[in-house]
Motif scaffolding. Structure first.
Motif, PDB file in Angstrom:
ATOM      1  N   ALA A   1      13.184  -3.985   1.993  1.00 11.35           N
ATOM      2  CA  ALA A   1      14.552  -3.766   1.360  1.00 11.35           C
ATOM      3  C   ALA A   1      14.712  -3.923  -0.071  1.00 11.35           C
ATOM      4  CB  ALA A   1      15.253  -5.089   2.026  1.00 11.35           C
ATOM      5  N   THR A   2      14.300  -5.847  -1.099  1.00  9.53           N
ATOM      6  CA  THR A   2      13.997  -4.917  -1.708  1.00  9.53           C
ATOM      7  C   THR A   2      13.273  -4.463  -2.238  1.00  9.53           C
ATOM      8  OG1 THR A   2      14.485  -7.738  -1.570  1.00  9.53           O
ATOM      9  CG2 THR A   2      14.096  -6.987  -3.675  1.00  9.53           C
ATOM     10  N   LEU A   3      12.382  -3.821  -2.051  1.00  7.35           N
ATOM     11  CA  LEU A   3      11.570  -3.077  -2.390  1.00  7.35           C
ATOM     12  C   LEU A   3      12.511  -1.578  -2.844  1.00  7.35           C
ATOM     13  CD1 LEU A   3       8.778  -1.395  -3.870  1.00  7.35           C
ATOM     14  CD2 LEU A   3       8.293  -1.389  -1.395  1.00  7.35           C
ATOM     15  N   LEU A   4      12.750  -1.188  -1.584  1.00  6.31           N
ATOM     16  CA  LEU A   4      14.024  -0.007  -1.380  1.00  6.31           C
ATOM     17  C   LEU A   4      14.902   0.374  -2.677  1.00  6.31           C
ATOM     18  CD1 LEU A   4      14.556   0.445   2.044  1.00  6.31           C
ATOM     19  CD2 LEU A   4      13.208   2.214   0.504  1.00  6.31           C
ATOM     20  N   LYS A   5      15.063  -1.591  -2.906  1.00 13.06           N
ATOM     21  CA  LYS A   5      16.689  -1.489  -3.616  1.00 13.06           C
ATOM     22  C   LYS A   5      16.119  -1.715  -5.052  1.00 13.06           C
ATOM     23  CE  LYS A   5      19.591  -4.855  -1.401  1.00 13.06           C
ATOM     24  NZ  LYS A   5      20.567  -4.492  -2.767  1.00 13.06           N
ATOM     25  N   MET A   6      14.798  -1.731  -5.630  1.00  8.73           N
ATOM     26  CA  MET A   6      13.840  -1.304  -7.044  1.00  8.73           C
ATOM     27  C   MET A   6      13.848  -0.027  -7.078  1.00  8.73           C
ATOM     28  SD  MET A   6      10.563  -4.099  -6.433  1.00  8.73           S
ATOM     29  CE  MET A   6      10.248  -3.445  -7.888  1.00  8.73           C
ATOM     30  N   LEU A   7      13.355   0.752  -6.175  1.00 13.22           N
ATOM     31  CA  LEU A   7      13.192   2.447  -6.233  1.00 13.22           C
ATOM     32  C   LEU A   7      14.764   3.512  -6.128  1.00 13.22           C
ATOM     33  CD1 LEU A   7      10.427   2.697  -3.734  1.00 13.22           C
ATOM     34  CD2 LEU A   7      10.436   3.227  -5.979  1.00 13.22           C
ATOM     35  N   ARG A   8      15.326   2.593  -6.051  1.00 17.79           N
ATOM     36  CA  ARG A   8      16.988   3.347  -5.452  1.00 17.79           C
ATOM     37  C   ARG A   8      17.998   2.568  -6.490  1.00 17.79           C
ATOM     38  NH1 ARG A   8      15.778   6.965  -3.099  1.00 17.79           N
ATOM     39  NH2 ARG A   8      15.165   7.612  -1.505  1.00 17.79           N
TER      40      ARG A   8
ATOM     41  N   GLY B   1      14.592   3.091 -10.938  1.00 11.54           N
ATOM     42  CA  GLY B   1      13.881   2.969  -9.889  1.00 11.54           C
ATOM     43  C   GLY B   1      12.593   3.863  -9.708  1.00 11.54           C
ATOM     44  N   GLN B   2      12.658   5.543 -11.045  1.00 10.81           N
ATOM     45  CA  GLN B   2      11.885   6.457 -11.208  1.00 10.81           C
ATOM     46  C   GLN B   2      10.195   5.609 -11.435  1.00 10.81           C
ATOM     47  OE1 GLN B   2      12.374  10.011  -9.651  1.00 10.81           O
ATOM     48  NE2 GLN B   2      10.222   9.505 -10.634  1.00 10.81           N
ATOM     49  N   LYS B   3      11.042   5.144 -12.891  1.00 11.69           N
ATOM     50  CA  LYS B   3       9.738   4.148 -13.223  1.00 11.69           C
ATOM     51  C   LYS B   3       9.031   3.425 -11.962  1.00 11.69           C
ATOM     52  CE  LYS B   3      11.697   3.667 -17.514  1.00 11.69           C
ATOM     53  NZ  LYS B   3      12.841   3.018 -18.724  1.00 11.69           N
ATOM     54  N   TRP B   4       9.759   2.722 -11.614  1.00 14.62           N
ATOM     55  CA  TRP B   4       8.854   1.761 -10.204  1.00 14.62           C
ATOM     56  C   TRP B   4       8.221   2.925  -9.288  1.00 14.62           C
ATOM     57  CZ3 TRP B   4       7.314  -2.513 -10.685  1.00 14.62           C
ATOM     58  CH2 TRP B   4       8.257  -3.353 -11.051  1.00 14.62           C
ATOM     59  N   TYR B   5       8.929   3.812  -8.975  1.00  9.97           N
ATOM     60  CA  TYR B   5       8.176   5.629  -8.398  1.00  9.97           C
ATOM     61  C   TYR B   5       6.700   5.533  -9.027  1.00  9.97           C
ATOM     62  CZ  TYR B   5       7.373   9.382  -4.904  1.00  9.97           C
ATOM     63  OH  TYR B   5       8.093  10.471  -4.200  1.00  9.97           O
TER      64      TYR B   5
ATOM     65  N   VAL C   1       4.881   3.676 -11.234  1.00  9.00           N
ATOM     66  CA  VAL C   1       4.411   2.566 -10.964  1.00  9.00           C
ATOM     67  C   VAL C   1       3.559   2.613  -9.751  1.00  9.00           C
ATOM     68  CG1 VAL C   1       4.037   0.692 -10.996  1.00  9.00           C
ATOM     69  CG2 VAL C   1       5.619   1.640 -12.311  1.00  9.00           C
ATOM     70  N   PHE C   2       4.233   3.108  -8.442  1.00  5.60           N
ATOM     71  CA  PHE C   2       3.095   2.528  -7.234  1.00  5.60           C
ATOM     72  C   PHE C   2       2.254   4.381  -6.957  1.00  5.60           C
ATOM     73  CE2 PHE C   2       7.517   0.904  -6.149  1.00  5.60           C
ATOM     74  CZ  PHE C   2       6.692  -0.729  -6.755  1.00  5.60           C
ATOM     75  N   GLY C   3       2.229   5.437  -7.974  1.00  5.77           N
ATOM     76  CA  GLY C   3       0.903   5.753  -7.989  1.00  5.77           C
ATOM     77  C   GLY C   3       1.717   7.208  -7.682  1.00  5.77           C
ATOM     78  N   PHE C   4       3.109   7.696  -7.808  1.00  4.28           N
ATOM     79  CA  PHE C   4       3.751   8.973  -7.077  1.00  4.28           C
ATOM     80  C   PHE C   4       4.094   9.594  -8.140  1.00  4.28           C
ATOM     81  CE2 PHE C   4       4.773   5.530  -3.230  1.00  4.28           C
ATOM     82  CZ  PHE C   4       3.781   6.621  -2.644  1.00  4.28           C
ATOM     83  N   SER C   5       4.140  10.557  -8.544  1.00  2.00           N
ATOM     84  CA  SER C   5       4.386  11.846  -9.131  1.00  2.00           C
ATOM     85  C   SER C   5       5.955  12.272  -8.682  1.00  2.00           C
ATOM     86  CB  SER C   5       3.372  12.550  -9.440  1.00  2.00           C
ATOM     87  OG  SER C   5       3.271  13.564  -8.350  1.00  2.00           O
ATOM     88  N   GLY C   6       6.261  12.789  -9.392  1.00  2.77           N
ATOM     89  CA  GLY C   6       7.627  13.876  -9.200  1.00  2.77           C
ATOM     90  C   GLY C   6       8.684  13.049  -8.425  1.00  2.77           C
ATOM     91  N   LYS C   7      10.141  13.727  -8.274  1.00  5.57           N
ATOM     92  CA  LYS C   7      11.255  13.112  -8.329  1.00  5.57           C
ATOM     93  C   LYS C   7      10.875  12.154  -6.622  1.00  5.57           C
ATOM     94  CE  LYS C   7      14.149  15.840 -11.278  1.00  5.57           C
ATOM     95  NZ  LYS C   7      15.568  14.172 -11.604  1.00  5.57           N
TER      96      LYS C   7
ATOM     97  N   ALA D   1       0.812  -0.867   0.005  1.00  2.00           N
ATOM     98  CA  ALA D   1       0.028  -0.161  -0.288  1.00  2.00           C
ATOM     99  C   ALA D   1       0.694   0.767  -0.089  1.00  2.00           C
ATOM    100  CB  ALA D   1      -1.346  -0.528   1.293  1.00  2.00           C
ATOM    101  N   ARG D   2       0.077   2.305  -0.810  1.00  2.00           N
ATOM    102  CA  ARG D   2       1.303   3.910  -0.893  1.00  2.00           C
ATOM    103  C   ARG D   2       0.300   4.621   0.037  1.00  2.00           C
ATOM    104  NH1 ARG D   2       0.086   7.849  -3.651  1.00  2.00           N
ATOM    105  NH2 ARG D   2      -2.189   7.166  -5.535  1.00  2.00           N
ATOM    106  N   ARG D   3       0.973   5.931   0.798  1.00  2.00           N
ATOM    107  CA  ARG D   3       0.246   6.588   1.258  1.00  2.00           C
ATOM    108  C   ARG D   3       1.344   7.728   0.986  1.00  2.00           C
ATOM    109  NH1 ARG D   3       0.998   7.372   6.915  1.00  2.00           N
ATOM    110  NH2 ARG D   3       2.150   5.743   8.162  1.00  2.00           N
ATOM    111  N   ARG D   4       0.721   9.098   1.307  1.00  2.00           N
ATOM    112  CA  ARG D   4       1.612  10.067   1.957  1.00  2.00           C
ATOM    113  C   ARG D   4       1.073  10.620   3.322  1.00  2.00           C
ATOM    114  NH1 ARG D   4       4.221  13.596  -1.660  1.00  2.00           N
ATOM    115  NH2 ARG D   4       3.037  11.476  -3.349  1.00  2.00           N
ATOM    116  N   ALA D   5       1.719  10.525   4.397  1.00  2.00           N
ATOM    117  CA  ALA D   5       1.448  11.540   5.654  1.00  2.00           C
ATOM    118  C   ALA D   5       2.826  12.897   6.119  1.00  2.00           C
ATOM    119  CB  ALA D   5       1.452  10.473   6.771  1.00  2.00           C
ATOM    120  N   GLY D   6       2.874  13.448   5.365  1.00  2.00           N
ATOM    121  CA  GLY D   6       3.898  14.069   5.230  1.00  2.00           C
ATOM    122  C   GLY D   6       5.058  13.617   3.793  1.00  2.00           C
ATOM    123  N   ARG D   7       5.185  12.578   4.297  1.00  2.00           N
ATOM    124  CA  ARG D   7       5.778  11.966   3.361  1.00  2.00           C
ATOM    125  C   ARG D   7       5.947  10.855   2.714  1.00  2.00           C
ATOM    126  NH1 ARG D   7      11.065   9.571   7.449  1.00  2.00           N
ATOM    127  NH2 ARG D   7      11.427   8.189   6.326  1.00  2.00           N
ATOM    128  N   VAL D   8       5.909  10.620   1.527  1.00  3.25           N
ATOM    129  CA  VAL D   8       5.748   8.635   1.245  1.00  3.25           C
ATOM    130  C   VAL D   8       6.339   8.250   1.946  1.00  3.25           C
ATOM    131  CG1 VAL D   8       6.338   7.599  -0.487  1.00  3.25           C
ATOM    132  CG2 VAL D   8       6.295  10.381  -1.267  1.00  3.25           C
TER     133      VAL D   8
END
Length: 130
Positions: free
Chosen positions: A48-55, A60-64, A66-72, A16-23
């Motif tokens: 940890a694997t998810l963080l490796k994917m995002l970094r 990483g930016q494409k995965w970000y 995909v998870f529904g976030f915009s921007g950098k 799941a994703r949410r934004r509560a002041g930060r991603v």
């Protein structure tokens, strides 16, 4: 999960994703009533694997996105790692916490661990930070 974050056919139960002041992304590992086997280790590896994917510098930016976030991607990400088991498995969770060296920081990113103990009959859930 083998105990080491790597590309494989792992299975995250809930992401799941949410934004509560930060991603914040929340990874949940659910177990059937009365079941528990290295569940905390599993959710740590998935997180940890998810963080490796995002970094990843190339994807990483494409995965970000995909998870529904915009921007950098922010300089600092937080992953909530949640173990969801029936209350009768509490002692097994506590034992694994004592015997498992959980990654809590990876670079500038963090993993926060929680247990979600549920009652199979009422579906009442109690959360605890680990």
């Amino acid at each position: 999960s083998s105990g080491i974050p790597k590309a494989s056919n792992g299975h995250v139960d809930i992401l799941a994703r949410r934004r509560a002041g930060r991603v914040c992304l929340s990874v949940w590992e659910l177990k059937a009533p009365g079941r528990y086997q290295k569940t905390l280790r599993e959710v740590a590896i998935y997180s940890a694997t998810l963080l490796k994917m995002l970094r990843d510098p190339d994807l990483g930016q494409k995965w970000y996105k995909v998870f529904g976030f915009s921007g950098k991607i922010p300089a600092s990400l937080c992953i909530e790692a949640v173990v969801a088991v029936t209350g009768d498995q509490r002692k097994k969770v506590e034992k694994e916490i004592k015997n498992c060296d959980l990654p809590r920081r990876i670079g500038n990113d963090s993993i926060q661990y929680f247990s979600a103990y549920y009652d199979k009959d009422t579906m009442k859930i109690s959360f605890e930070k680990i």
